[in-house]
Scaffold this active site. Structure first.
Site, PDB file in Angstrom:
ATOM      1  N   ASP A  33       0.816  -1.226   0.000  1.00 18.30           N
ATOM      2  CA  ASP A  33       0.000   0.000   0.000  1.00 18.30           C
ATOM      3  C   ASP A  33       0.845   1.270   0.000  1.00 18.30           C
ATOM      4  O   ASP A  33       0.585   2.211   0.765  1.00 18.30           O
ATOM      5  CB  ASP A  33      -0.938   0.025   1.214  1.00 18.30           C
ATOM      6  CG  ASP A  33      -1.662  -1.281   1.429  1.00 18.30           C
ATOM      7  OD1 ASP A  33      -1.999  -1.938   0.430  1.00 18.30           O
ATOM      8  OD2 ASP A  33      -1.882  -1.662   2.592  1.00 18.30           O
ATOM      9  N   GLU A 212     -10.509  -1.126  -4.272  1.00 17.87           N
ATOM     10  CA  GLU A 212      -9.867  -0.412  -3.182  1.00 17.87           C
ATOM     11  C   GLU A 212      -8.651   0.345  -3.708  1.00 17.87           C
ATOM     12  O   GLU A 212      -8.376   0.356  -4.909  1.00 17.87           O
ATOM     13  CB  GLU A 212      -9.454  -1.397  -2.081  1.00 17.87           C
ATOM     14  CG  GLU A 212      -8.472  -2.454  -2.535  1.00 17.87           C
ATOM     15  CD  GLU A 212      -8.177  -3.496  -1.464  1.00 17.87           C
ATOM     16  OE1 GLU A 212      -8.927  -3.557  -0.469  1.00 17.87           O
ATOM     17  OE2 GLU A 212      -7.188  -4.246  -1.612  1.00 17.87           O
TER      18      GLU A 212
END
Length: 349
Positions: A33, A212
Protein backbone atom coordinates in the site's frame (compact mmCIF):
# COMPACT_ATOMS: atom_id res chain seq x y z
CA UNK A 1 44.00 27.86 -16.46
CA UNK A 2 45.35 24.60 -15.07
CA UNK A 3 43.37 24.95 -11.84
CA UNK A 4 40.18 25.63 -13.78
CA UNK A 5 40.80 22.55 -15.88
CA UNK A 6 41.35 20.45 -12.78
CA UNK A 7 38.13 21.77 -11.26
CA UNK A 8 36.25 21.02 -14.44
CA UNK A 9 37.68 17.51 -14.55
CA UNK A 10 36.82 16.95 -10.90
CA UNK A 11 33.27 18.15 -11.49
CA UNK A 12 32.94 15.92 -14.55
CA UNK A 13 34.25 12.92 -12.60
CA UNK A 14 31.89 13.54 -9.72
CA UNK A 15 28.97 13.96 -12.10
CA UNK A 16 29.81 10.78 -14.00
CA UNK A 17 30.28 8.83 -10.75
CA UNK A 18 26.77 9.59 -9.54
CA UNK A 19 24.36 6.68 -9.58
CA UNK A 20 21.56 7.79 -11.90
CA UNK A 21 19.57 4.59 -11.62
CA UNK A 22 17.83 2.39 -9.08
CA UNK A 23 16.62 -1.19 -8.85
CA UNK A 24 13.47 -2.67 -7.36
CA UNK A 25 12.27 -3.70 -4.87
CA UNK A 26 12.53 -0.60 -2.68
CA UNK A 27 11.12 -2.27 0.44
CA UNK A 28 11.20 -6.03 0.95
CA UNK A 29 9.19 -6.06 4.19
CA UNK A 30 6.15 -3.97 5.08
CA UNK A 31 6.13 -2.66 1.53
CA UNK A 32 2.41 -2.86 0.78
CA UNK A 33 0.00 0.00 0.00
CA UNK A 34 2.79 2.48 -0.78
CA UNK A 35 2.43 6.18 -1.53
CA UNK A 36 5.10 8.82 -2.20
CA UNK A 37 5.60 12.55 -2.47
CA UNK A 38 8.65 14.56 -3.50
CA UNK A 39 9.34 17.78 -1.61
CA UNK A 40 12.34 20.12 -1.68
CA UNK A 41 14.99 17.58 -2.58
CA UNK A 42 13.62 14.53 -0.78
CA UNK A 43 11.30 11.62 -1.44
CA UNK A 44 8.89 10.64 1.34
CA UNK A 45 7.53 7.08 1.22
CA UNK A 46 4.70 5.62 3.27
CA UNK A 47 3.46 2.02 3.36
CA UNK A 48 1.52 -0.30 5.65
CA UNK A 49 3.53 -1.17 8.76
CA UNK A 50 0.51 -2.73 10.54
CA UNK A 51 1.04 -1.20 14.01
CA UNK A 52 2.35 2.34 13.42
CA UNK A 53 2.40 5.16 10.89
CA UNK A 54 5.89 5.58 9.42
CA UNK A 55 7.56 7.81 6.82
CA UNK A 56 10.81 6.96 5.03
CA UNK A 57 12.86 9.89 3.73
CA UNK A 58 15.73 9.92 1.22
CA UNK A 59 17.23 12.17 -1.44
CA UNK A 60 17.14 9.38 -4.02
CA UNK A 61 14.90 6.44 -4.76
CA UNK A 62 17.85 4.11 -4.33
CA UNK A 63 18.45 5.74 -0.96
CA UNK A 64 14.97 4.81 0.24
CA UNK A 65 16.13 1.18 0.35
CA UNK A 66 18.47 1.81 3.29
CA UNK A 67 16.87 4.82 4.97
CA UNK A 68 15.45 4.20 8.44
CA UNK A 69 11.71 4.93 8.69
CA UNK A 70 10.52 7.56 11.15
CA UNK A 71 7.52 6.58 13.29
CA UNK A 72 5.20 9.58 13.37
CA UNK A 73 2.27 8.02 15.27
CA UNK A 74 1.56 4.84 17.26
CA UNK A 75 -1.10 5.69 19.88
CA UNK A 76 -3.47 2.74 20.37
CA UNK A 77 -5.42 4.17 23.30
CA UNK A 78 -8.67 4.17 21.29
CA UNK A 79 -10.17 0.66 20.73
CA UNK A 80 -10.74 1.68 17.10
CA UNK A 81 -6.96 1.88 16.65
CA UNK A 82 -6.13 -1.59 17.96
CA UNK A 83 -5.53 -3.40 14.66
CA UNK A 84 -5.01 -3.02 10.92
CA UNK A 85 -3.00 0.18 10.63
CA UNK A 86 -3.25 0.31 6.85
CA UNK A 87 -2.30 2.47 3.89
CA UNK A 88 -1.07 5.81 5.28
CA UNK A 89 -0.87 8.63 2.74
CA UNK A 90 0.85 12.00 3.14
CA UNK A 91 -0.51 15.15 1.47
CA UNK A 92 0.28 18.86 1.61
CA UNK A 93 -2.98 20.79 1.89
CA UNK A 94 -3.42 24.49 2.57
CA UNK A 95 0.29 24.78 3.23
CA UNK A 96 0.41 22.08 5.92
CA UNK A 97 1.16 18.33 5.91
CA UNK A 98 -1.54 15.76 6.68
CA UNK A 99 -1.48 11.97 6.87
CA UNK A 100 -4.57 9.80 6.35
CA UNK A 101 -4.67 6.15 7.48
CA UNK A 102 -7.10 3.46 8.63
CA UNK A 103 -7.33 1.20 11.68
CA UNK A 104 -9.90 -1.16 13.22
CA UNK A 105 -10.95 -2.81 16.44
CA UNK A 106 -9.48 -6.13 17.52
CA UNK A 107 -11.88 -8.96 16.76
CA UNK A 108 -12.98 -11.45 14.17
CA UNK A 109 -12.59 -10.56 10.51
CA UNK A 110 -16.32 -9.93 10.27
CA UNK A 111 -16.17 -7.57 13.23
CA UNK A 112 -13.00 -5.74 12.18
CA UNK A 113 -13.95 -4.82 8.61
CA UNK A 114 -17.09 -2.78 9.46
CA UNK A 115 -15.12 -1.00 12.20
CA UNK A 116 -12.41 0.28 9.85
CA UNK A 117 -11.98 3.99 10.50
CA UNK A 118 -10.09 6.73 8.65
CA UNK A 119 -7.96 9.04 10.79
CA UNK A 120 -6.18 12.31 10.12
CA UNK A 121 -2.79 13.39 11.46
CA UNK A 122 -1.72 17.04 11.17
CA UNK A 123 1.90 18.06 10.74
CA UNK A 124 3.73 21.30 10.19
CA UNK A 125 4.22 23.81 7.39
CA UNK A 126 7.89 23.10 6.62
CA UNK A 127 9.35 19.81 5.45
CA UNK A 128 7.19 16.78 6.33
CA UNK A 129 9.37 15.58 9.20
CA UNK A 130 10.40 18.97 10.58
CA UNK A 131 7.57 19.03 13.11
CA UNK A 132 5.71 16.25 14.95
CA UNK A 133 2.34 15.00 13.73
CA UNK A 134 -0.66 15.04 16.04
CA UNK A 135 -4.00 13.28 15.78
CA UNK A 136 -6.83 15.54 14.64
CA UNK A 137 -9.47 12.82 14.71
CA UNK A 138 -11.66 10.74 12.44
CA UNK A 139 -12.70 11.75 8.96
CA UNK A 140 -16.09 10.43 7.87
CA UNK A 141 -18.97 11.65 5.68
CA UNK A 142 -22.16 12.17 7.69
CA UNK A 143 -24.14 10.03 5.24
CA UNK A 144 -21.80 7.02 5.34
CA UNK A 145 -21.74 4.50 8.20
CA UNK A 146 -19.66 1.51 7.07
CA UNK A 147 -15.99 0.68 7.28
CA UNK A 148 -13.58 3.01 5.46
CA UNK A 149 -10.09 2.28 4.19
CA UNK A 150 -7.49 3.43 1.66
CA UNK A 151 -8.48 7.09 1.76
CA UNK A 152 -6.70 9.34 -0.72
CA UNK A 153 -6.83 12.99 -1.75
CA UNK A 154 -6.99 14.38 -5.27
CA UNK A 155 -7.56 17.88 -6.60
CA UNK A 156 -9.94 18.22 -9.56
CA UNK A 157 -10.46 21.65 -11.09
CA UNK A 158 -9.29 23.41 -7.94
CA UNK A 159 -11.39 21.36 -5.51
CA UNK A 160 -9.88 18.71 -3.22
CA UNK A 161 -11.76 15.42 -3.04
CA UNK A 162 -11.48 12.51 -0.61
CA UNK A 163 -11.80 9.10 -2.27
CA UNK A 164 -12.00 5.90 -0.25
CA UNK A 165 -12.95 2.24 -0.37
CA UNK A 166 -15.97 0.97 1.52
CA UNK A 167 -16.57 -2.09 3.63
CA UNK A 168 -20.21 -1.40 4.24
CA UNK A 169 -23.59 -2.96 4.86
CA UNK A 170 -25.49 -4.39 1.92
CA UNK A 171 -27.70 -1.32 1.58
CA UNK A 172 -24.69 0.99 1.26
CA UNK A 173 -22.46 -1.30 -0.78
CA UNK A 174 -24.59 -4.12 -2.20
CA UNK A 175 -22.01 -5.36 -4.71
CA UNK A 176 -18.91 -5.69 -2.55
CA UNK A 177 -16.22 -3.21 -1.54
CA UNK A 178 -16.72 -0.13 -3.68
CA UNK A 179 -15.25 3.32 -4.27
CA UNK A 180 -16.79 6.45 -2.78
CA UNK A 181 -15.96 10.14 -3.17
CA UNK A 182 -16.74 13.30 -1.23
CA UNK A 183 -15.59 16.90 -1.26
CA UNK A 184 -12.78 17.68 1.13
CA UNK A 185 -14.20 20.81 2.73
CA UNK A 186 -10.99 21.31 4.69
CA UNK A 187 -8.15 18.85 5.41
CA UNK A 188 -10.11 17.21 8.22
CA UNK A 189 -13.74 17.55 7.09
CA UNK A 190 -15.65 16.00 4.20
CA UNK A 191 -19.07 16.56 2.68
CA UNK A 192 -21.61 13.87 1.76
CA UNK A 193 -20.17 10.86 -0.09
CA UNK A 194 -21.44 9.05 -3.16
CA UNK A 195 -20.49 5.67 -4.58
CA UNK A 196 -18.85 6.01 -8.00
CA UNK A 197 -17.72 2.44 -8.75
CA UNK A 198 -18.28 -1.15 -7.68
CA UNK A 199 -16.95 -4.53 -8.88
CA UNK A 200 -18.80 -5.32 -12.09
CA UNK A 201 -16.36 -6.81 -14.61
CA UNK A 202 -15.37 -10.46 -14.27
CA UNK A 203 -11.74 -9.46 -13.73
CA UNK A 204 -12.77 -7.26 -10.80
CA UNK A 205 -14.10 -10.19 -8.79
CA UNK A 206 -12.36 -13.40 -9.83
CA UNK A 207 -11.82 -14.31 -6.17
CA UNK A 208 -13.46 -11.48 -4.24
CA UNK A 209 -15.66 -8.49 -5.11
CA UNK A 210 -13.32 -5.69 -4.07
CA UNK A 211 -12.38 -2.25 -5.36
CA UNK A 212 -9.87 -0.41 -3.18
CA UNK A 213 -6.68 1.66 -3.15
CA UNK A 214 -7.83 4.59 -5.35
CA UNK A 215 -5.16 6.97 -6.68
CA UNK A 216 -5.68 10.03 -8.87
CA UNK A 217 -3.59 11.11 -11.84
CA UNK A 218 -4.05 13.62 -14.67
CA UNK A 219 -2.85 12.90 -18.20
CA UNK A 220 -0.65 15.34 -20.16
CA UNK A 221 -3.78 16.27 -22.11
CA UNK A 222 -5.70 17.09 -18.92
CA UNK A 223 -7.86 13.99 -18.48
CA UNK A 224 -8.52 13.00 -14.86
CA UNK A 225 -8.12 9.32 -13.98
CA UNK A 226 -8.62 7.27 -10.86
CA UNK A 227 -6.61 4.05 -10.82
CA UNK A 228 -7.82 1.43 -8.35
CA UNK A 229 -7.00 -2.06 -7.12
CA UNK A 230 -9.44 -4.83 -7.95
CA UNK A 231 -10.13 -8.30 -6.57
CA UNK A 232 -8.58 -10.06 -3.59
CA UNK A 233 -5.09 -9.14 -2.42
CA UNK A 234 -4.68 -12.71 -1.18
CA UNK A 235 -3.50 -14.03 -4.53
CA UNK A 236 -2.17 -13.30 -8.02
CA UNK A 237 -5.59 -12.10 -9.21
CA UNK A 238 -4.99 -8.70 -7.55
CA UNK A 239 -4.58 -6.02 -10.25
CA UNK A 240 -5.05 -2.38 -11.21
CA UNK A 241 -7.99 -0.94 -13.14
CA UNK A 242 -8.79 2.62 -14.20
CA UNK A 243 -11.68 4.99 -14.76
CA UNK A 244 -11.82 8.38 -16.43
CA UNK A 245 -13.77 11.48 -15.47
CA UNK A 246 -15.77 12.99 -18.31
CA UNK A 247 -14.45 16.50 -19.09
CA UNK A 248 -16.26 19.14 -17.06
CA UNK A 249 -18.46 16.57 -15.29
CA UNK A 250 -19.28 16.49 -11.59
CA UNK A 251 -16.89 14.04 -9.86
CA UNK A 252 -19.57 13.30 -7.26
CA UNK A 253 -21.79 11.58 -9.84
CA UNK A 254 -21.20 7.94 -10.75
CA UNK A 255 -22.36 8.73 -14.29
CA UNK A 256 -19.38 11.09 -14.69
CA UNK A 257 -16.91 8.20 -14.58
CA UNK A 258 -16.18 5.64 -17.31
CA UNK A 259 -14.24 2.49 -16.50
CA UNK A 260 -11.71 0.89 -18.79
CA UNK A 261 -12.96 -2.48 -20.00
CA UNK A 262 -9.63 -4.19 -19.28
CA UNK A 263 -7.17 -3.88 -16.38
CA UNK A 264 -4.09 -1.68 -16.53
CA UNK A 265 -1.63 -3.88 -14.62
CA UNK A 266 -1.82 -7.60 -13.88
CA UNK A 267 0.35 -10.44 -12.62
CA UNK A 268 3.40 -11.18 -14.77
CA UNK A 269 4.51 -14.76 -14.26
CA UNK A 270 7.31 -14.19 -16.76
CA UNK A 271 8.70 -11.26 -14.75
CA UNK A 272 8.06 -12.86 -11.36
CA UNK A 273 5.62 -10.27 -9.95
CA UNK A 274 2.28 -11.45 -8.62
CA UNK A 275 -0.76 -9.45 -7.60
CA UNK A 276 0.56 -5.97 -8.43
CA UNK A 277 -1.66 -3.32 -6.92
CA UNK A 278 -2.46 -0.54 -4.45
CA UNK A 279 -0.39 2.12 -6.14
CA UNK A 280 0.31 5.80 -5.74
CA UNK A 281 1.49 8.40 -8.25
CA UNK A 282 4.14 11.10 -7.91
CA UNK A 283 5.98 13.56 -10.15
CA UNK A 284 9.68 13.50 -10.95
CA UNK A 285 11.77 16.15 -9.15
CA UNK A 286 11.61 18.46 -12.18
CA UNK A 287 7.87 17.88 -12.64
CA UNK A 288 8.16 16.54 -16.20
CA UNK A 289 7.48 12.84 -15.61
CA UNK A 290 4.79 10.74 -13.95
CA UNK A 291 5.87 7.84 -11.75
CA UNK A 292 4.08 5.04 -9.95
CA UNK A 293 4.82 3.25 -6.70
CA UNK A 294 3.00 -0.04 -6.08
CA UNK A 295 3.30 -3.32 -4.25
CA UNK A 296 3.59 -6.88 -5.52
CA UNK A 297 4.41 -10.35 -4.28
CA UNK A 298 7.46 -12.23 -5.51
CA UNK A 299 5.78 -15.65 -5.50
CA UNK A 300 2.42 -16.97 -6.61
CA UNK A 301 1.44 -17.99 -3.07
CA UNK A 302 1.89 -14.48 -1.66
CA UNK A 303 -1.01 -12.93 0.20
CA UNK A 304 -2.11 -9.81 2.10
CA UNK A 305 0.78 -9.74 4.53
CA UNK A 306 3.99 -7.94 5.41
CA UNK A 307 5.99 -9.78 2.72
CA UNK A 308 4.56 -7.70 -0.11
CA UNK A 309 7.28 -5.53 -1.61
CA UNK A 310 7.46 -1.95 -2.91
CA UNK A 311 8.22 -1.28 -6.59
CA UNK A 312 8.62 1.98 -8.53
CA UNK A 313 8.51 2.55 -12.27
CA UNK A 314 7.66 5.32 -14.71
CA UNK A 315 4.17 5.92 -16.09
CA UNK A 316 3.83 6.24 -19.85
CA UNK A 317 0.76 7.52 -21.69
CA UNK A 318 -1.18 5.88 -24.50
CA UNK A 319 -2.41 7.77 -27.54
CA UNK A 320 -5.98 7.62 -26.22
CA UNK A 321 -4.89 9.47 -23.07
CA UNK A 322 -4.99 6.46 -20.75
CA UNK A 323 -2.08 5.66 -18.42
CA UNK A 324 0.24 2.87 -19.51
CA UNK A 325 1.34 1.00 -16.40
CA UNK A 326 2.27 -2.43 -17.74
CA UNK A 327 4.30 -4.51 -17.62
CA UNK A 328 5.57 -4.72 -14.04
CA UNK A 329 9.35 -4.77 -14.51
CA UNK A 330 11.29 -7.69 -13.01
CA UNK A 331 13.08 -7.20 -9.70
CA UNK A 332 16.68 -6.15 -10.25
CA UNK A 333 15.96 -4.24 -13.47
CA UNK A 334 18.09 -1.09 -13.62
CA UNK A 335 15.75 1.88 -14.03
CA UNK A 336 16.90 5.39 -14.85
CA UNK A 337 16.13 7.70 -11.95
CA UNK A 338 13.32 10.25 -12.29
CA UNK A 339 14.21 13.36 -14.27
CA UNK A 340 15.86 15.99 -12.12
CA UNK A 341 16.95 13.64 -9.37
CA UNK A 342 20.60 13.66 -10.44
CA UNK A 343 20.81 17.44 -9.99
CA UNK A 344 19.84 17.03 -6.36
CA UNK A 345 22.67 14.56 -5.79
CA UNK A 346 25.54 16.87 -6.78
CA UNK A 347 27.50 18.38 -3.89
CA UNK A 348 29.06 21.03 -6.13
CA UNK A 349 28.12 24.64 -5.42
Amino acid sequence: MLSITKSALAAAWLWSSLTLAFTNPIKTLNGSDPQMVYDNGYYYLTSTSWTTVEITKARTIEGLKTAIPTVIYDDKSDPLRTRNWWAPEIWRLNGRWYVYFSTSINGTWGEMLPSLTQWVLEGGTGAPLDEPFSLVGKIRPDNYHGGMLDGTVYNIDGQDYFIFSSVASDDESPNGASLWISKLLDPTTVGPATMIAYPEFDWEHEASAVLEGPAGITSPSGEVWVVYSADSCNGPQYKLGGMKLSPGADPLLASSWTKLQEPLLVTSVENGLYGPGHNGFFKSPDGTQDWMVFHANRNSNGSCDAKRQTFIQQVQWNEDGSPQLAPPLPAGTEIQAPSGECKKRSTLA
